[in-house]
Enzyme design. Structure first.
Site, mmCIF file in Angstrom:
data_model
loop_
_atom_site.group_PDB
_atom_site.id
_atom_site.type_symbol
_atom_site.label_atom_id
_atom_site.label_comp_id
_atom_site.label_asym_id
_atom_site.label_seq_id
_atom_site.Cartn_x
_atom_site.Cartn_y
_atom_site.Cartn_z
ATOM 1 N N LEU A 46 -30.798 -2.645 -10.724
ATOM 2 C CA LEU A 46 -29.979 -3.791 -10.353
ATOM 3 C C LEU A 46 -29.035 -3.478 -9.209
ATOM 4 O O LEU A 46 -28.646 -4.364 -8.446
ATOM 5 C CB LEU A 46 -29.158 -4.262 -11.566
ATOM 6 N N GLY A 47 -28.648 -2.219 -9.093
ATOM 7 C CA GLY A 47 -27.710 -1.845 -8.045
ATOM 8 C C GLY A 47 -27.404 -0.367 -8.092
ATOM 9 O O GLY A 47 -27.812 0.343 -9.019
ATOM 10 N N VAL A 54 -27.517 1.213 -11.814
ATOM 11 C CA VAL A 54 -27.517 0.314 -12.963
ATOM 12 C C VAL A 54 -28.911 -0.292 -13.084
ATOM 13 O O VAL A 54 -29.468 -0.800 -12.105
ATOM 14 C CB VAL A 54 -26.464 -0.799 -12.806
ATOM 15 N N ASP A 166 -10.745 -0.737 -7.860
ATOM 16 C CA ASP A 166 -11.838 -0.990 -6.911
ATOM 17 C C ASP A 166 -12.254 -2.457 -6.973
ATOM 18 O O ASP A 166 -13.427 -2.788 -7.165
ATOM 19 C CB ASP A 166 -13.033 -0.084 -7.223
#
Length: 368
Positions: A46-47, A54, A166
């Protein structure tokens, strides 16, 4: 197989499994997550970030999950970041924060298992011009308000308070109803009573980082406020914090935004269009809020509670205006229908075509 089993048991004990298995958190096996993610296949990714990758997974009960897997380059550092993230997300419970479902402790660096948020990142929807969810100002305002609510929870209501560290559009996810949820607590810290943290190393993302934190190494809740201000600018303009122009020069959207606001050119740099005067007033109010959040000195920025309260007020007003407008349109439609010639049932039976038209009007009115 025996060696593999011993390795898993050793990792489980080292990662605190003996204690954690008695806590209110689900413990997943390594095999269970390998099967769920098809052995972490590339098409399940997913990323990717600084911590690792992930992956999308499907559990045996068909629950969709997102598994956060470490890169494992610096295992000591990764373990430290995992322990921090785990200690934070395991105690957070808010509708606008991604929920931790469980852990896997059988790997050297444990795995975090989150609820799967189906509609991707806010970053994707801002910068993918094919996305329609941000076509309206009301959705942008609602999402901004939801992010601020989550940050206010972290700063003021969590115990102990939490600095996210973040805040950026990549770390804001949208669920199946396009509700915003803050994710990725790898750079987060738990706050002591003095509300500040002297960082051993600067963490975060350039473009979103508080310049005061960048210069001094002192992280405060106001650092999150600055980063949120950048996200507000991104939502308004559709521009990345540090974009590159067609000539190859770096384009500082923050300076450009503040300049446009101060010279009454705000509406020339917006990423969407509106002709509604009420919405235009709301946009100016949000732009002024963003400017306040971006003050170079943290002490001069508003608290996230003040920002959240103001955005909630604007969002409520926007929703009431939309409801009122919809109600007026409905009243107008019903008024026109009621003034139309009425048939006499006993003397003038309807033709088949009249019956269809009448049913369409009744169904439409009922749906309203």
């Amino acid at each position: 197989m025996m060696c593999k089993k011993r390795r898993r048991e050793k990792n489980f004990r080292k990662n605190g499994g003996t204690i954690l298995k008695h806590q209110r958190v689900r413990i997943f096996s390594e095999a269970e997550l390998e099967k769920a993610t098809n052995n972490y296949a590339d098409d399940q990714k997913l990323g990717e970030g600084g911590f690792g990758s992930v992956y999308k997974g499907v559990l045996i009960d068909n629950t969709l999950v997102a598994v956060k897997k470490s890169k494992g380059v610096d295992k000591a550092q990764m373990n430290e970041e995992f322990q921090m993230e785990m200690s934070i997300v395991s105690q957070v419970n808010h509708k606008n924060v991604v929920k931790l479902l469980g852990l896997c402790l059988e790997t050297k660096v444990p795995l975090l298992v989150y609820e799967l948020i189906s509609n991707g990142t806010l970053f994707k929807h801002i910068h993918d011009k094919g996305s329609q969810i941000l076509a309206s100002w009301s959705n942008r305002l609602r999402i901004a308000s939801e992010i601020a609510l989550a940050l206010n929870y972290l700063h003021s209501l969590a115990d102990p308070p939490i600095i996210h560290g973040d805040v950026k559009s990549v770390n804001i996810l949208l669920d199946n109803k396009y509700t915003a949820k803050i994710a990725d607590f790898g750079a987060s810290v738990l706050l002591s009573t003095d509300k500040t943290i002297i960082a051993e190393k600067i963490q975060g993302t350039l473009g979103y980082l508080d310049p005061e934190y960048l210069m001094t190494g002192v992280l405060t809740v106001q650092s999150d406020v600055y980063s949120f201000g950048v996200v507000l600018v991104e939502l308004l303009t559709g521009e990345k914090p540090n974009s590159i122009s067609s000539s190859g020069e770096k384009h500082n959207i923050i300076q450009h935004f503040i300049s446009a606001l101060e010279t009454n050119n705000l509406f020339k740099i917006l990423d969407f269009q509106t002709t509604d005067e009420g919405e235009m007033d709301e946009i100016e109010d949000v732009a002024e809020l963003a400017k306040a959040c971006l003050n170079s000195m943290g002490v001069n920025r508003p608290t996230i509670k003040k920002v959240s309260d103001e955005l909630a007020k604007l969002n409520d007003h926007n929703q009431k205006s939309w409801t009122q407008q919809n109600s007026n349109e409905t009243d107008s439609l019903l008024g026109e229908t009621s003034q139309s010639p009425r048939r006499k049932v006993d003397h003038e039976p309807m033709t088949p075509s009249q019956t269809v038209i009448s049913l369409q009007i009744e169904n439409y009115t009922d749906s309203i």
